[in-house]
Design a protein around this motif. Structure first.
Motif, PDB file in Angstrom:
ATOM      1  N   ASP A   5       0.877  -1.170   0.000  1.00  0.00           N
ATOM      2  CA  ASP A   5       0.000   0.000   0.000  1.00  0.00           C
ATOM      3  C   ASP A   5       0.916   1.222   0.000  1.00  0.00           C
ATOM      4  O   ASP A   5       1.522   1.551   1.018  1.00  0.00           O
ATOM      5  N   THR A   6       1.022   1.889  -1.147  1.00  0.00           N
ATOM      6  CA  THR A   6       1.995   2.973  -1.279  1.00  0.00           C
ATOM      7  C   THR A   6       1.501   4.304  -0.703  1.00  0.00           C
ATOM      8  O   THR A   6       2.241   5.285  -0.729  1.00  0.00           O
ATOM      9  N   HIS A   7       0.277   4.325  -0.161  1.00  0.00           N
ATOM     10  CA  HIS A   7      -0.239   5.599   0.356  1.00  0.00           C
ATOM     11  C   HIS A   7      -1.368   5.328   1.335  1.00  0.00           C
ATOM     12  O   HIS A   7      -2.498   5.048   0.937  1.00  0.00           O
ATOM     13  N   THR A   8      -1.071   5.425   2.626  1.00  0.00           N
ATOM     14  CA  THR A   8      -2.101   5.155   3.634  1.00  0.00           C
ATOM     15  C   THR A   8      -1.826   5.973   4.892  1.00  0.00           C
ATOM     16  O   THR A   8      -0.715   5.980   5.410  1.00  0.00           O
ATOM     17  N   HIS A   9      -2.854   6.698   5.348  1.00  0.00           N
ATOM     18  CA  HIS A   9      -2.729   7.582   6.524  1.00  0.00           C
ATOM     19  C   HIS A   9      -3.104   6.806   7.786  1.00  0.00           C
ATOM     20  O   HIS A   9      -4.115   7.099   8.438  1.00  0.00           O
ATOM     21  N   LEU A  10      -2.286   5.860   8.164  1.00  0.00           N
ATOM     22  CA  LEU A  10      -2.630   4.977   9.284  1.00  0.00           C
ATOM     23  C   LEU A  10      -2.600   5.676  10.640  1.00  0.00           C
ATOM     24  O   LEU A  10      -3.101   5.142  11.621  1.00  0.00           O
ATOM     25  N   TYR A  11      -2.030   6.873  10.690  1.00  0.00           N
ATOM     26  CA  TYR A  11      -2.011   7.639  11.940  1.00  0.00           C
ATOM     27  C   TYR A  11      -3.292   8.458  12.112  1.00  0.00           C
ATOM     28  O   TYR A  11      -3.484   9.129  13.124  1.00  0.00           O
ATOM     29  N   SER A  12      -4.178   8.430  11.117  1.00  0.00           N
ATOM     30  CA  SER A  12      -5.403   9.228  11.161  1.00  0.00           C
ATOM     31  C   SER A  12      -6.231   8.935  12.411  1.00  0.00           C
ATOM     32  O   SER A  12      -6.293   7.790  12.890  1.00  0.00           O
ATOM     33  N   GLU A  13      -6.893   9.969  12.896  1.00  0.00           N
ATOM     34  CA  GLU A  13      -7.773   9.814  14.067  1.00  0.00           C
ATOM     35  C   GLU A  13      -8.873   8.786  13.804  1.00  0.00           C
ATOM     36  O   GLU A  13      -9.407   8.202  14.749  1.00  0.00           O
ATOM     37  N   SER A  14      -9.182   8.543  12.548  1.00  0.00           N
ATOM     38  CA  SER A  14     -10.216   7.552  12.201  1.00  0.00           C
ATOM     39  C   SER A  14      -9.880   6.160  12.713  1.00  0.00           C
ATOM     40  O   SER A  14     -10.763   5.306  12.839  1.00  0.00           O
ATOM     41  N   PHE A  15      -8.592   5.909  12.968  1.00  0.00           N
ATOM     42  CA  PHE A  15      -8.154   4.578  13.394  1.00  0.00           C
ATOM     43  C   PHE A  15      -7.824   4.510  14.886  1.00  0.00           C
ATOM     44  O   PHE A  15      -7.300   3.497  15.350  1.00  0.00           O
ATOM     45  N   ASP A  16      -8.114   5.569  15.615  1.00  0.00           N
ATOM     46  CA  ASP A  16      -7.678   5.624  17.021  1.00  0.00           C
ATOM     47  C   ASP A  16      -8.222   4.476  17.869  1.00  0.00           C
ATOM     48  O   ASP A  16      -7.574   4.044  18.816  1.00  0.00           O
ATOM     49  N   GLU A  17      -9.408   3.976  17.530  1.00  0.00           N
ATOM     50  CA  GLU A  17     -10.019   2.947  18.378  1.00  0.00           C
ATOM     51  C   GLU A  17      -9.551   1.531  18.054  1.00  0.00           C
ATOM     52  O   GLU A  17      -9.670   0.633  18.894  1.00  0.00           O
ATOM     53  N   ASP A  18      -9.020   1.307  16.840  1.00  0.00           N
ATOM     54  CA  ASP A  18      -8.671  -0.077  16.477  1.00  0.00           C
ATOM     55  C   ASP A  18      -7.448  -0.150  15.569  1.00  0.00           C
ATOM     56  O   ASP A  18      -7.318  -1.075  14.767  1.00  0.00           O
ATOM     57  N   ARG A  19      -6.534   0.810  15.704  1.00  0.00           N
ATOM     58  CA  ARG A  19      -5.411   0.908  14.766  1.00  0.00           C
ATOM     59  C   ARG A  19      -4.601  -0.382  14.688  1.00  0.00           C
ATOM     60  O   ARG A  19      -4.361  -0.913  13.605  1.00  0.00           O
ATOM     61  N   ASP A  20      -4.150  -0.889  15.820  1.00  0.00           N
ATOM     62  CA  ASP A  20      -3.287  -2.069  15.803  1.00  0.00           C
ATOM     63  C   ASP A  20      -3.990  -3.283  15.202  1.00  0.00           C
ATOM     64  O   ASP A  20      -3.403  -4.022  14.404  1.00  0.00           O
ATOM     65  N   GLU A  21      -5.256  -3.474  15.570  1.00  0.00           N
ATOM     66  CA  GLU A  21      -6.013  -4.612  15.042  1.00  0.00           C
ATOM     67  C   GLU A  21      -6.180  -4.487  13.530  1.00  0.00           C
ATOM     68  O   GLU A  21      -6.056  -5.464  12.788  1.00  0.00           O
ATOM     69  N   MET A  22      -6.466  -3.262  13.068  1.00  0.00           N
ATOM     70  CA  MET A  22      -6.664  -3.021  11.650  1.00  0.00           C
ATOM     71  C   MET A  22      -5.380  -3.308  10.864  1.00  0.00           C
ATOM     72  O   MET A  22      -5.412  -3.935   9.803  1.00  0.00           O
ATOM     73  N   ILE A  23      -4.252  -2.864  11.404  1.00  0.00           N
ATOM     74  CA  ILE A  23      -2.968  -3.097  10.730  1.00  0.00           C
ATOM     75  C   ILE A  23      -2.638  -4.591  10.723  1.00  0.00           C
ATOM     76  O   ILE A  23      -2.214  -5.138   9.695  1.00  0.00           O
ATOM     77  N   LYS A  24      -2.863  -5.252  11.836  1.00  0.00           N
ATOM     78  CA  LYS A  24      -2.561  -6.695  11.906  1.00  0.00           C
ATOM     79  C   LYS A  24      -3.442  -7.496  10.948  1.00  0.00           C
ATOM     80  O   LYS A  24      -2.980  -8.465  10.344  1.00  0.00           O
ATOM     81  N   ARG A  25      -4.707  -7.077  10.802  1.00  0.00           N
ATOM     82  CA  ARG A  25      -5.617  -7.719   9.824  1.00  0.00           C
ATOM     83  C   ARG A  25      -5.021  -7.648   8.432  1.00  0.00           C
ATOM     84  O   ARG A  25      -5.051  -8.610   7.678  1.00  0.00           O
TER      85      ARG A  25
END
Length: 255
Positions: A5-25
């Motif tokens: 994924d050459t472009h992803t804002h994974l630090y966005s507040e949209s992911f604050d509740e499940d960031r690690d789980e989303m990345i691991k998925r």
């Protein structure tokens, strides 16, 4: 199968509740290389934390996003330059011109864009371009700055075939994301005329989720829908698309 994924804002507040789980998925499904564009100095710490939490998977960029080019843009550019001097980043981005939200800042957007292109040349880095309703303005700058050491990615490419070829002529890969799955996206109608060696995949998460998730929060895992659509357009297996586009990302980012 390694998917990038050459472009992803994974630090966005949209992911604050499940960031690690989303990345691991995502990682579990083969999406294991994430290139993280900058927006402005307020997000730098969050980006560095991402890298700390997933050191094998996160590749950071540094830059000032065109929609964040405001009165204080010179201070922000100082921050960009300072960070580039302190450590390695994989690109200068995302940078460019956005006339959708604010046309009144065009001149300072151009100034910031040119300044950051020259920083990229100084540090021998690719640029990652944000272009919204500004193809002519972007191409004008690229024509002025074109050189052997100017290269990178035209992020979230939404232009026509002629614009695609013009972008490629400036040593840019085309970043293809969720728009390719939209009925009114149009790029799916001509992409087959562009050699796959010019293509990289992206999500722009949390924005621009592909069908069938359109309108919902995007995440890096959904790049699989982009991959499927690209395999259909080019008439090749998804593995081929993943392999070629990941190789292309390595050619750009040198990692």
């Amino acid at each position: 199968m390694i998917i990038t994924d050459t472009h992803t804002h994974l630090y966005s507040e949209s992911f604050d509740e499940d960031r690690d789980e989303m990345i691991k998925r995502s990682i579990e499904q083969g999406v294991s290389r994430f290139f993280i564009p900058a927006i402005d100095s307020e997000y730098t710490e969050a980006m560095l934390q991402l890298e700390k939490d997933f050191p094998e998977n996160m590749f950071l960029m540094m830059g000032l996003h065109p929609t964040h080019v405001k009165e204080n843009f010179k201070d922000e550019l100082e921050h960009v330059e300072s960070m580039l001097g302190k450590r390695h980043f994989y690109a200068v981005g995302e940078i460019g011109i956005d006339l959708y939200w604010d046309q009144s800042t065009l001149e300072i957007q151009k100034e910031a864009f040119i300044y950051q292109i020259r920083l990229a040349k100084k540090y021998k880095l690719p640029i990652v371009i944000h272009c919204r309703e500004a193809f002519d303005e972007i191409f004008e700058v690229l024509e002025q700055e074109k050189a052997e050491d100017l290269f990178g990615i035209f992020h979230c490419f939404t232009g026509n075939l002629e614009q695609a070829r013009q972008a490629i002529s400036y040593n840019m890969k085309l970043g293809i994301g969720g728009v390719v799955t939209f009925k009114n996206g149009k790029i799916d109608q001509f992409l087959h005329e562009i050699d796959l060696k010019h293509i990289v995949l992206e999500t722009d998460a949390p924005y621009l989720a592909p069908v069938p998730f359109r309108g919902k929060r995007n995440e890096s895992l959904y790049i699989l829908k982009v991959l499927e659509k690209m395999a259909y357009i080019y008439g090749v297996p998804v593995e081929t698309i993943a392999e070629i586009t990941t190789k292309n990302s390595k050619d750009v980012f040198k990692v």
